[in-house]
Design a protein around this motif. Structure first.
Motif, short mmCIF file in Angstrom:
data_model
loop_
_atom_site.label_atom_id
_atom_site.label_comp_id
_atom_site.label_asym_id
_atom_site.label_seq_id
_atom_site.Cartn_x
_atom_site.Cartn_y
_atom_site.Cartn_z
N LEU A 95 6.05 -8.08 6.02
CA LEU A 95 7.47 -7.75 5.93
C LEU A 95 8.12 -8.34 4.67
O LEU A 95 8.83 -7.63 3.94
N PRO A 96 7.88 -9.62 4.35
CA PRO A 96 8.49 -10.17 3.14
C PRO A 96 8.00 -9.48 1.86
O PRO A 96 8.69 -9.51 0.84
N CYS A 97 6.81 -8.86 1.92
CA CYS A 97 6.25 -8.20 0.74
C CYS A 97 6.74 -6.77 0.58
O CYS A 97 6.45 -6.12 -0.43
N GLY A 98 7.46 -6.28 1.58
CA GLY A 98 7.95 -4.91 1.52
C GLY A 98 6.88 -3.87 1.78
O GLY A 98 7.09 -2.68 1.48
N MET A 99 5.73 -4.27 2.35
CA MET A 99 4.66 -3.33 2.66
C MET A 99 4.91 -2.74 4.04
O MET A 99 4.40 -3.22 5.06
N ARG A 100 5.69 -1.68 4.08
CA ARG A 100 6.13 -1.14 5.37
C ARG A 100 5.01 -0.46 6.16
O ARG A 100 5.10 -0.37 7.38
N ALA A 101 3.99 0.02 5.48
CA ALA A 101 2.94 0.75 6.20
C ALA A 101 2.28 -0.14 7.24
O ALA A 101 2.04 0.29 8.38
N PHE A 102 1.98 -1.38 6.89
CA PHE A 102 1.33 -2.27 7.84
C PHE A 102 2.27 -2.67 8.98
O PHE A 102 1.88 -2.70 10.15
N SER A 103 3.52 -2.97 8.63
CA SER A 103 4.50 -3.32 9.67
C SER A 103 4.74 -2.13 10.59
O SER A 103 4.89 -2.29 11.81
N ALA A 104 4.79 -0.94 10.02
CA ALA A 104 5.00 0.27 10.83
C ALA A 104 3.82 0.50 11.76
O ALA A 104 3.98 0.88 12.92
#
Length: 349
Positions: A95-104
């Motif tokens: 989340l802090p890295c802005g990598m939404r694919a993994f969080s999604a």
């Protein structure tokens, strides 16, 4: 590549070289394709190996890819604590890295777990975030992959407009890509939205899409939903045909939550299911992860040692054992030594 003979050969070759990144990439890709093709045992093994290698080399990106595959498998198998652990770690790191694919993906897994456990409202709370503007887990591609889950959860909670939105999302993706899974999923959601002859037509179209059988989990799920619809329509004999094939696939995949749902639906059709032998019944009540944990605990390993081997936290190991003991009718780790974990489970001595 994954699941194919060439894929396995490539991985075997890379294991004997110093091309660590290439090996991890091959393992991650093989695990993802193995999931789609229904080769879940090898997918789990490849994802675990890939995660171990990636963590050892500090490759956080490839580790996250392997963890995403393991999280999805855990959701399909009903391993709720594992899903929760993976999701928490994924969101914390990416989340802090802005990598939404993994969080999604983590949000999707949480939604799947709740949906398959019969908690539709909770499932929808997770799944609608994938399309919620500005939400940290919103992601258009993951939203499409999860669209059938979102539609089912929406309809179970009376949110028809949300289900219709998922149908449109899937149709646009199917028209743009021509992907068989998307075409089949579009028909499935339309079937869930429709009634009467039109619903049955859409179910049949979903099953008859060329290539639909190559994704056995999705195919079995369509069979299950079609069987449920047939049973509600009073067509019990037709329902049994659909449900029997769904049950066989879910059993082979160890997709415990949907297998239990299918069996319950079979009984509602008036079918008297043949019970397995006692030894096999005992094995069936443990999830694959619980079985792995129990076997290692029976060998005398500590929670920390088990966690290191299975790449889960010691707390998750304890959670699994807390589930295993009552399922097997035992009260302590010492009792595990009296259980034969060979072909099925039974007490010895």
């Amino acid at each position: 590549m994954a699941g194919s003979g060439s894929g396995r050969a490539e991985i075997d070759t890379l294991r004997h070289t110093d091309q660590v990144t290439a090996l991890t990439q091959a393992l991650a890709q093989t695990a993802a394709l193995g999931i789609a093709q229904g080769s879940w045992t090898s997918a789990t093994s490849n994802a675990l190996e890939g995660l171990h290698v990636a963590e050892g080399t500090g490759d956080d990106l490839l580790a996250a890819q392997c963890r995403a595959s393991l999280g999805w498998l855990a959701a399909a198998r009903g391993e709720e604590q594992t899903v929760a652990d993976f999701a928490a770690r994924t969101i914390e790191v990416w989340l802090p890295c802005g990598m939404r694919a993994f969080s999604a993906g983590a949000e999707w897994n949480l939604g799947m777990t709740a949906l398959f456990a019969g908690r539709a409202e909770e499932a929808l709370d997770h799944l609608v975030r994938l399309t919620e503007h500005g939400h940290h887990t919103a992601h258009p591609t993951i939203a499409v992959l999860a669209a059938a889950d979102t539609a089912e959860a929406a309809l179970q909670t009376g949110q028809r407009a949300t289900a219709e939105e998922q149908a449109r999302r899937l149709r646009r993706w199917a028209e743009r890509t021509g992907a068989a899974w998307a075409i089949s999923a579009t028909h499935l959601v339309h079937a869930l939205l429709a009634s009467g002859a039109d619903a049955e037509k859409q179910f049949r179209l979903a099953l008859d899409v060329p290539g639909a059988r190559s994704r056995p989990f999705n195919y079995a799920r369509t069979r299950l939903l079609y069987g449920e619809w047939l049973r509600r329509a009073g067509r019990r004999s037709d329902a049994r045909t659909q449900l029997a094939e769904a049950a066989e696939i879910f059993r082979r995949l160890d997709a415990a939550p949907l297998l239990a749902r299918t069996r319950a639906e079979q009984e509602l059709t008036g079918q008297h299911l043949r019970r397995d032998s006692p030894a096999r019944d005992t094995a069936a009540i443990l999830t694959p992860q619980e079985l792995r944990v129990a076997r290692l605990a029976a060998q005398g390993l500590t929670n920390r040692e088990i966690g290191a081997q299975l790449l889960i936290s010691p707390r998750t190991v304890g959670h699994h054992l807390a589930n295993v003991f009552p399922k097997l009718g035992i009260v302590s780790r010492a009792d595990l030594a009296r259980i034969d974990f060979g072909d099925g489970l039974h007490l010895i001595g």
